[in-house]
Design a protein around this motif. Structure first.
Motif, PDB file in Angstrom:
ATOM      1  N   GLY A   1      -9.926  23.384 -18.073  1.00  0.00           N
ATOM      2  CA  GLY A   1     -10.357  21.788 -17.656  1.00  0.00           C
ATOM      3  C   GLY A   1     -11.398  22.430 -16.365  1.00  0.00           C
ATOM      4  O   GLY A   1     -12.537  23.741 -16.359  1.00  0.00           O
ATOM      5  N   VAL A   2     -12.425  21.591 -15.968  1.00  0.00           N
ATOM      6  CA  VAL A   2     -13.859  21.703 -15.368  1.00  0.00           C
ATOM      7  C   VAL A   2     -14.031  20.514 -14.333  1.00  0.00           C
ATOM      8  O   VAL A   2     -12.982  19.968 -14.762  1.00  0.00           O
ATOM      9  N   SER A   3     -14.605  21.292 -13.339  1.00  0.00           N
ATOM     10  CA  SER A   3     -14.501  20.613 -12.123  1.00  0.00           C
ATOM     11  C   SER A   3     -15.623  20.052 -11.945  1.00  0.00           C
ATOM     12  O   SER A   3     -16.354  21.440 -11.285  1.00  0.00           O
ATOM     13  N   GLU A   4     -16.273  19.014 -12.125  1.00  0.00           N
ATOM     14  CA  GLU A   4     -18.089  19.242 -12.178  1.00  0.00           C
ATOM     15  C   GLU A   4     -18.612  18.812 -10.890  1.00  0.00           C
ATOM     16  O   GLU A   4     -17.713  17.376 -10.468  1.00  0.00           O
ATOM     17  N   ILE A   5     -18.601  19.746  -9.650  1.00  0.00           N
ATOM     18  CA  ILE A   5     -18.885  19.597  -8.536  1.00  0.00           C
ATOM     19  C   ILE A   5     -21.303  19.696  -8.430  1.00  0.00           C
ATOM     20  O   ILE A   5     -21.231  20.243  -8.882  1.00  0.00           O
ATOM     21  N   GLU A   6     -21.100  18.832  -7.856  1.00  0.00           N
ATOM     22  CA  GLU A   6     -22.139  18.173  -8.172  1.00  0.00           C
ATOM     23  C   GLU A   6     -23.449  18.865  -6.896  1.00  0.00           C
ATOM     24  O   GLU A   6     -24.870  19.038  -7.841  1.00  0.00           O
ATOM     25  N   LYS A   7     -22.508  19.927  -6.349  1.00  0.00           N
ATOM     26  CA  LYS A   7     -23.860  20.871  -5.557  1.00  0.00           C
ATOM     27  C   LYS A   7     -23.486  22.078  -5.100  1.00  0.00           C
ATOM     28  O   LYS A   7     -22.001  22.070  -4.773  1.00  0.00           O
ATOM     29  N   GLU A   8     -24.271  22.917  -4.050  1.00  0.00           N
ATOM     30  CA  GLU A   8     -23.344  24.329  -4.322  1.00  0.00           C
ATOM     31  C   GLU A   8     -23.115  24.498  -3.046  1.00  0.00           C
ATOM     32  O   GLU A   8     -23.542  23.752  -2.267  1.00  0.00           O
ATOM     33  N   ALA A   9     -22.355  25.109  -2.888  1.00  0.00           N
ATOM     34  CA  ALA A   9     -21.898  25.383  -1.560  1.00  0.00           C
ATOM     35  C   ALA A   9     -22.722  25.975  -0.742  1.00  0.00           C
ATOM     36  O   ALA A   9     -23.398  26.970  -0.431  1.00  0.00           O
ATOM     37  N   GLU A  10     -22.919  25.513   0.611  1.00  0.00           N
ATOM     38  CA  GLU A  10     -23.981  26.540   1.506  1.00  0.00           C
ATOM     39  C   GLU A  10     -24.013  27.511   1.889  1.00  0.00           C
ATOM     40  O   GLU A  10     -24.215  28.323   2.472  1.00  0.00           O
ATOM     41  N   THR A  11     -22.873  28.313   1.721  1.00  0.00           N
ATOM     42  CA  THR A  11     -22.523  29.422   2.119  1.00  0.00           C
ATOM     43  C   THR A  11     -21.794  30.931   1.320  1.00  0.00           C
ATOM     44  O   THR A  11     -20.781  30.059   0.540  1.00  0.00           O
ATOM     45  N   PRO A  12     -21.890  31.596   1.809  1.00  0.00           N
ATOM     46  CA  PRO A  12     -20.828  32.563   0.393  1.00  0.00           C
ATOM     47  C   PRO A  12     -19.686  32.472   0.854  1.00  0.00           C
ATOM     48  O   PRO A  12     -18.554  32.438  -0.394  1.00  0.00           O
ATOM     49  N   GLY A  13     -19.149  32.330   2.062  1.00  0.00           N
ATOM     50  CA  GLY A  13     -17.428  32.328   2.451  1.00  0.00           C
ATOM     51  C   GLY A  13     -16.780  30.858   1.890  1.00  0.00           C
ATOM     52  O   GLY A  13     -15.766  30.907   1.341  1.00  0.00           O
ATOM     53  N   ARG A  14     -17.756  29.929   1.505  1.00  0.00           N
ATOM     54  CA  ARG A  14     -17.327  29.019   1.211  1.00  0.00           C
ATOM     55  C   ARG A  14     -17.431  28.632  -0.436  1.00  0.00           C
ATOM     56  O   ARG A  14     -16.024  28.492  -0.793  1.00  0.00           O
ATOM     57  N   GLU A  15     -18.136  29.154  -1.147  1.00  0.00           N
ATOM     58  CA  GLU A  15     -18.533  29.897  -2.268  1.00  0.00           C
ATOM     59  C   GLU A  15     -16.940  30.977  -2.676  1.00  0.00           C
ATOM     60  O   GLU A  15     -16.595  30.155  -3.660  1.00  0.00           O
ATOM     61  N   PHE A  16     -16.347  31.666  -1.672  1.00  0.00           N
ATOM     62  CA  PHE A  16     -15.400  32.896  -2.578  1.00  0.00           C
ATOM     63  C   PHE A  16     -14.195  31.839  -2.191  1.00  0.00           C
ATOM     64  O   PHE A  16     -13.386  32.490  -3.107  1.00  0.00           O
ATOM     65  N   VAL A  17     -13.998  30.790  -1.211  1.00  0.00           N
ATOM     66  CA  VAL A  17     -12.468  30.274  -1.425  1.00  0.00           C
ATOM     67  C   VAL A  17     -12.514  29.339  -1.950  1.00  0.00           C
ATOM     68  O   VAL A  17     -11.762  29.336  -3.001  1.00  0.00           O
ATOM     69  N   LEU A  18     -13.779  28.071  -2.033  1.00  0.00           N
ATOM     70  CA  LEU A  18     -13.678  27.863  -3.159  1.00  0.00           C
ATOM     71  C   LEU A  18     -13.322  28.233  -4.974  1.00  0.00           C
ATOM     72  O   LEU A  18     -13.012  27.303  -6.080  1.00  0.00           O
ATOM     73  N   ALA A  19     -14.211  28.734  -4.958  1.00  0.00           N
ATOM     74  CA  ALA A  19     -13.694  29.809  -6.304  1.00  0.00           C
ATOM     75  C   ALA A  19     -11.864  30.266  -6.622  1.00  0.00           C
ATOM     76  O   ALA A  19     -10.993  30.346  -7.825  1.00  0.00           O
ATOM     77  N   PHE A  20     -11.513  31.071  -5.459  1.00  0.00           N
ATOM     78  CA  PHE A  20      -9.936  31.584  -5.433  1.00  0.00           C
ATOM     79  C   PHE A  20      -9.201  30.834  -5.184  1.00  0.00           C
ATOM     80  O   PHE A  20      -7.777  31.001  -5.847  1.00  0.00           O
ATOM     81  N   VAL A  21      -9.621  29.216  -4.385  1.00  0.00           N
ATOM     82  CA  VAL A  21      -7.880  28.161  -4.786  1.00  0.00           C
ATOM     83  C   VAL A  21      -7.275  28.006  -5.935  1.00  0.00           C
ATOM     84  O   VAL A  21      -6.516  28.039  -5.893  1.00  0.00           O
ATOM     85  N   GLY A  22      -8.005  28.169  -6.797  1.00  0.00           N
ATOM     86  CA  GLY A  22      -8.196  27.966  -8.487  1.00  0.00           C
ATOM     87  C   GLY A  22      -7.074  28.865  -8.498  1.00  0.00           C
ATOM     88  O   GLY A  22      -5.927  28.442  -9.831  1.00  0.00           O
ATOM     89  N   PRO A  23      -7.729  30.021  -9.142  1.00  0.00           N
ATOM     90  CA  PRO A  23      -6.069  31.242  -9.035  1.00  0.00           C
ATOM     91  C   PRO A  23      -5.634  30.823  -8.676  1.00  0.00           C
ATOM     92  O   PRO A  23      -4.493  31.636  -9.139  1.00  0.00           O
ATOM     93  N   LEU A  24      -5.605  31.300  -7.575  1.00  0.00           N
ATOM     94  CA  LEU A  24      -4.318  31.373  -6.358  1.00  0.00           C
ATOM     95  C   LEU A  24      -3.216  30.051  -6.394  1.00  0.00           C
ATOM     96  O   LEU A  24      -2.061  30.158  -6.736  1.00  0.00           O
ATOM     97  N   LEU A  25      -3.610  29.146  -7.038  1.00  0.00           N
ATOM     98  CA  LEU A  25      -2.685  27.530  -7.157  1.00  0.00           C
ATOM     99  C   LEU A  25      -2.019  28.468  -8.811  1.00  0.00           C
ATOM    100  O   LEU A  25      -0.636  27.790  -8.955  1.00  0.00           O
ATOM    101  N   SER A  26      -2.630  28.897  -9.813  1.00  0.00           N
ATOM    102  CA  SER A  26      -2.106  29.005 -10.020  1.00  0.00           C
ATOM    103  C   SER A  26      -0.903  30.093 -10.355  1.00  0.00           C
ATOM    104  O   SER A  26      -0.152  29.852 -11.073  1.00  0.00           O
ATOM    105  N   LEU A  27      -1.463  31.247  -9.414  1.00  0.00           N
ATOM    106  CA  LEU A  27      -0.640  32.382  -9.459  1.00  0.00           C
ATOM    107  C   LEU A  27       0.362  31.458  -8.789  1.00  0.00           C
ATOM    108  O   LEU A  27       1.784  32.627  -8.948  1.00  0.00           O
TER     109      LEU A  27
END
Length: 516
Positions: A225-251
């Motif tokens: 699947g794909v989540s179409e997020i229309e804007k980029e995260a404003e900070t690298p920290g938010r980008e990291f959290v935004l990417a990590f929560v998906g695999p975390l929920l799968s675990l």
């Protein structure tokens, strides 16, 4: 018979010219079309800019945009004429005047009416901006969790059938007593597995909404699947959290299925389903943590490089190239690992299984490679999107009424240095836009007899765009209402010009070709 009548009577058979005060009959046909220059309506290689109010000034001028760093002027710009009431080019047809030439004595009245049409053209400033469509589409709508539409793409049915066939073959070895019912159990597994994928994507969606990032839709496709997020995260920290929560929920899901498997007797249908869901979610988590775009691990790597270098583009380039290297590794390594039994399979593999493994590896590698390239292109696009501005890409336009011959409209546009025609009513309200492609398709000898309204496209709310739009907002507005031309208006409601989709596309390609 008066002397004056006698003089006129005697002059009739004479070839001598008429007196100057004699009324000349009206012309029955427009002038020859060889005076029309259609060149401004041929496709161009770049958009042009003109200043606010230029649509009022249609008297001469070279029609060139103001020079800037992107479009240097070929000639010195001509300032707008202070008094537009002395320009007959805009005048509507009056009695005693031909379509191509104003009649004597009515120039000032006609141009004054045309000037009022320009001043009051457009939509009212209180009108709301065009709304984006609420249904982006992309398959079968399954629901709107958290207000985000979830779609099942048609390709999902293909992968569901594939999973049903493959997992059914595995069930035949583990539970041969099921018979044909194994395919029903396999179909249930396919649905449950994609429900887990949906949970994975919902984790990304919730995090994006938490960070005030709009999510266009969630789509379940052939490979996940794909989540179409229309804007980029404003900070690298938010980008990291935004990417990590998906695999975390799968675990987390893998752990839950493992706990649910404990009290279940092995060798049963619930035991096989729970074991399959546990393993599949574990594989999804591990696969997405691989450090290469477009995977979640690649976005995490991008955030780390972004944090170190302070440049998001550098992080994107690094993660994209790691993703391409990962694609090559999957293409070569996955079949070798499966043949060696390192993935837990049977080492006695048939030729059909080898072909299937190679095909699966090729598809996965192609998806990763293509996704990495798309991520790189999108990053480059976002970097150059601010260069796309509606005001700089808009073509100068002149208003014409519905019954104006095309030849006359072209003559007025050429005189004003304009490259677009806007059809207006008697009050100056814009009704439609004359399509450039339709103009090119009309032979020159027919243009004096073709009305501009026959070549125009009616204006809809989505075809009126603000001159202040730029970047991603401009592209979103044009994507919401696909058209070939758009009417560009000022905040005051006045006509600014016409924006051609072809000009935006050329500027888009030019921006993508620029080095980062």
């Amino acid at each position: 018979m008066t002397p004056d009548h006698t003089a006129r009577h005697r002059q009739r058979p004479s070839p001598a010219p008429r007196p100057e005060n004699t009324r000349v009959p009206e012309r029955t046909a427009p002038p020859r079309p060889h005076t029309i220059d259609p060149r401004p309506f041929r496709p161009v290689t770049r958009g042009r800019r003109f200043e606010r109010g230029d649509t009022v000034d249609v008297s001469g001028g070279n029609g060139k945009p103001r020079p800037d760093e992107d479009h240097p002027a070929e000639h010195p710009p001509v300032p707008p004429t202070p008094n537009p009431e002395h320009h007959p080019e805009h005048a509507p047809d009056h009695e005693g005047a031909t379509p191509d030439r104003p009649g004597p004595g009515d120039t000032e009245d006609r141009t004054e009416h045309e000037h009022r049409s320009l001043a009051h053209a457009g939509i009212a400033r209180t009108d709301p901006p065009p709304e984006r469509p609420k249904e982006p589409g992309g398959g079968i709508l399954m629901g709107r969790p958290f207000g985000v539409p979830v779609y099942v793409a048609p390709s999902w049915f293909l992968v569901a059938a594939l999973i049903t066939w493959v997992f059914g073959g595995q069930l035949d070895r583990v539970l041969p007593e099921l018979g044909a019912l194994r395919y029903l159990v396999s179909l249930f597994f396919a649905v449950a597995f994609y429900a887990s994928v949906l949970v994975h994507e919902l984790a990304h969606t919730i995090a994006a909404l938490r960070f005030k990032l709009p999510v266009r839709r969630i789509q379940l496709q052939f490979f996940g699947g794909v989540s179409e997020i229309e804007k980029e995260a404003e900070t690298p920290g938010r980008e990291f959290v935004l990417a990590f929560v998906g695999p975390l929920l799968s675990l987390v899901l893998a752990g839950l299925f493992y706990l649910a498997l404990k009290p279940v007797q092995p060798g049963t249908v619930p035991g096989v389903l729970l074991a399959g869901l546990m393993v599949s979610n574990l594989i999804v988590a591990i696969f997405n943590l691989l450090p290469g775009l477009p995977l979640d691990g690649g976005r995490m790597l991008r955030a780390v490089v972004w944090k170190i270098t302070g440049k998001p583009m550098t992080g994107t380039v690094a993660a994209a190239w790691v993703g391409r290297a990962l694609a090559v590794s999957v293409l070569i390594g996955l079949p070798l690992l499966n043949q060696s039994g390192a993935l837990g399979g049977d080492q006695d593999i048939s030729g059909m299984d080898t072909v299937t493994d190679a095909l699966l590896a090729a598809i996965l590698a192609a998806i990763i490679w293509t996704g990495a390239g798309n991520s790189l292109r999108m990053a480059r696009l976002r970097e150059h999107l601010p260069d796309l501005r509606a005001r700089t890409l808009t073509r100068r336009a002149v208003p014409v009424q519905t019954d104006t011959p095309l030849s006359e409209g072209l003559r007025r546009a050429n005189a004003a240095g304009a490259r677009a025609l806007v059809v207006v009513d008697a009050d100056g309200t814009p009704l439609s836009l004359v399509r450039e492609a339709a103009i090119v398709g009309v032979p020159e000898h027919r243009r004096p007899w073709v009305a501009v309204s026959e070549l125009a496209q009616d204006l809809t709310d989505g075809m009126r765009v603000s001159a202040e739009l730029s970047g991603e907002e401009l592209l979103d507005t044009l994507r919401a209402t696909p058209a070939t031309e758009y009417l560009v208006i000022e905040n005051t409601g006045e006509i600014y010009g016409v924006l051609s989709a072809a000009d935006v596309e050329r500027a888009f390609v030019k921006a993508m070709a620029r080095p980062s």
